[in-house]
Each structure stands twice: as C-alpha cells, then as structure tokens.
Design an enzyme around this catalytic site. Structure first.
Site, PDB file in Angstrom:
ATOM      1  N   GLU A  45       0.834  -1.207   0.000  1.00 53.92           N
ATOM      2  CA  GLU A  45       0.000   0.000   0.000  1.00 53.92           C
ATOM      3  C   GLU A  45       0.869   1.257   0.000  1.00 53.92           C
ATOM      4  O   GLU A  45       0.612   2.215  -0.737  1.00 53.92           O
ATOM      5  CB  GLU A  45      -0.900  -0.022   1.228  1.00 53.92           C
ATOM      6  N   ASP A  49       0.848   3.840  -3.255  1.00 54.56           N
ATOM      7  CA  ASP A  49       0.463   5.248  -3.122  1.00 54.56           C
ATOM      8  C   ASP A  49       1.439   6.137  -3.882  1.00 54.56           C
ATOM      9  O   ASP A  49       1.043   7.102  -4.554  1.00 54.56           O
ATOM     10  CB  ASP A  49       0.433   5.618  -1.638  1.00 54.56           C
ATOM     11  N   ASP A 118      -7.053   1.190   0.263  1.00 58.02           N
ATOM     12  CA  ASP A 118      -5.746   0.589   0.579  1.00 58.02           C
ATOM     13  C   ASP A 118      -5.463  -0.591  -0.345  1.00 58.02           C
ATOM     14  O   ASP A 118      -4.337  -0.773  -0.823  1.00 58.02           O
ATOM     15  CB  ASP A 118      -5.721   0.116   2.031  1.00 58.02           C
ATOM     16  N   GLU A 121      -4.365   0.598  -3.787  1.00 57.45           N
ATOM     17  CA  GLU A 121      -2.976   1.045  -3.792  1.00 57.45           C
ATOM     18  C   GLU A 121      -2.016  -0.143  -3.751  1.00 57.45           C
ATOM     19  O   GLU A 121      -0.993  -0.144  -4.446  1.00 57.45           O
ATOM     20  CB  GLU A 121      -2.728   1.975  -2.598  1.00 57.45           C
TER      21      GLU A 121
END
Length: 227
Positions: A45, A49, A118, A121
């Site tokens: 995650e 991102d 989440d 990502e």
C-alpha cells in the site's frame, strides 16, 4: 503458485496477468488476517500510493499543459485520494477478493472505503513490482479512465473554497455540525450542516463525515453569492 478461481478471474477484470502471482495474493491480504507466514498488504500500500502519485502527476500535467501548480495540485488530490481509489476498486469488484479476518468480514470490510482504497494502492504496487512502471501506468490510466479528463477544472475541495470565500468577506470560518448519523457501523450515513456566521447554511449527506462535510460546503457555496 496457482491462484484461486476468484483471483484468476480478478486478473481478467484488471487486465493484467501476474508472472509472480504471489504478489497479487499479498496485495489482497489485509492486516486483519496477515501473519509471519502470510504477509499483509501494508508495505505494498505504501509503495502503491507513490506509484499512483507519479502516474497521476504526469497525467494531470499532460491533460493541461498550461496549468500552474496551484491548479494542478487540487486536481491531483482529487484523483489520488482514498475515495477515488475505493471508487475504482468497486468498479473492478476488488472487495470480493480481499482476504480479511473474521472481525472485518462481519463488519462489512469488503465495502469499507478505507480498506478498498488501501487494497487498490497495494494492487498498483503489486503490478509495478511484477511488470514495471510502464505496465503499472497503463493499468492505472485505463482503470481511472474518464476520471482524469473529467476532473473539475478547479478541483479545490468545497470546504477550502467556502473558507476562503468567508475569509475574503471578513467572516469567521464556517462551522460544521453533525445533524444525524444513521445506518450500521459498517455502512454509516452522516448528515452534516455547514453554517456561516450570518446564518446561512447548507446540508450534505454521505457515508463518511469528511464526504458529508464536503457535500454540505458545496451545497452552501451554491447558495451564496459575491454580494
């Protein structure tokens, strides 16, 4: 590593077949069920991102080659925020393949914006590690699709715009008040009012306080004028 039937079908939905399927399994493993022998998706995650941020920064700059940083930043934020990631996750039914602990399952974890965002990502990071930046970019741009071209010309969030509007007129910042909270814990609905010092107000409703505040601010902005 042989994937389950559900994860194999999921590969078709995202348009990428993993050379290292263990990356996909890890990306879909939430911390509520992770262990030393079953790594969860938190590190992915974190990486995803950053990959998403790079891809979207390139995309918003390419979409408008004359925009200044002050215009690009809010558009970028609109495209990478957790709600946007969760919206794309719902589009590909990511929730159906999330591996969750029992507590998250019974509280509706497969529908939670935070968990879906989440997971999205983490999926981006898994694709990046599996096939590189070019492939990750292609998948992200395809899944985000028209969201990029249709992002508002000035995507500053409504709360910021409303606060600036009030300050420019010597008014105190708007206040936000929770009027009602309905629904179960895993699927709440908040109704919030945004109020100005002169008594004018707007109301908004959404599945999170943040989104409801934005909706209320937007409703109030539609009521005020420049007088």
């Amino acid at each position: 590593m042989k994937l389950s039937r559900e994860l194999d079908a999921f590969q078709a939905r995202i348009g990428h077949r993993f050379a290292r399927p263990e990356l996909l399994v890890r990306a879909m493993t939430h911390s509520s069920i992770g262990s030393l022998t079953r790594p969860d998706n938190q590190r992915l995650e974190f990486l995803g991102d950053r990959v998403l941020g790079l891809v979207m920064a390139e995309a918003v700059m390419g979409e408008d080659r004359t925009a200044e940083e002050g215009q690009l930043a809010p558009r970028f934020n609109t495209l990478v925020r957790k709600e946007a990631c969760a919206d794309v996750a719902r589009q590909i039914d990511l929730g159906a393949v999330l591996k969750l602990g029992k507590s998250e399952q019974v509280t509706g974890g497969r529908r939670k914006t935070a968990l879906l965002g989440d997971g999205m990502e983490a999926l981006i990071a898994a694709i990046y590690l599996d096939a590189g930046l070019d492939v990750a970019r292609e998948v992200v741009l395809r899944l985000w699709g028209e969201r990029i071209a249709q992002v508002e010309h000035d995507a500053r969030d409504a709360k910021t715009t409303l606060q600036e509007w009030a300050q420019a007129r010597g008014m105190t910042p708007p206040r936000y008040e929770v009027l009602n909270r309905a629904g179960p814990d895993h699927a709440p609905v908040f109704r919030i009012a945004a109020r100005l010092a002169d008594g004018r107000f707007g109301e908004g409703e959404a599945a999170s306080k943040r989104a409801a505040e934005q909706a209320a601010a937007k409703a109030l902005l539609s009521e005020v004028d420049d007088g």
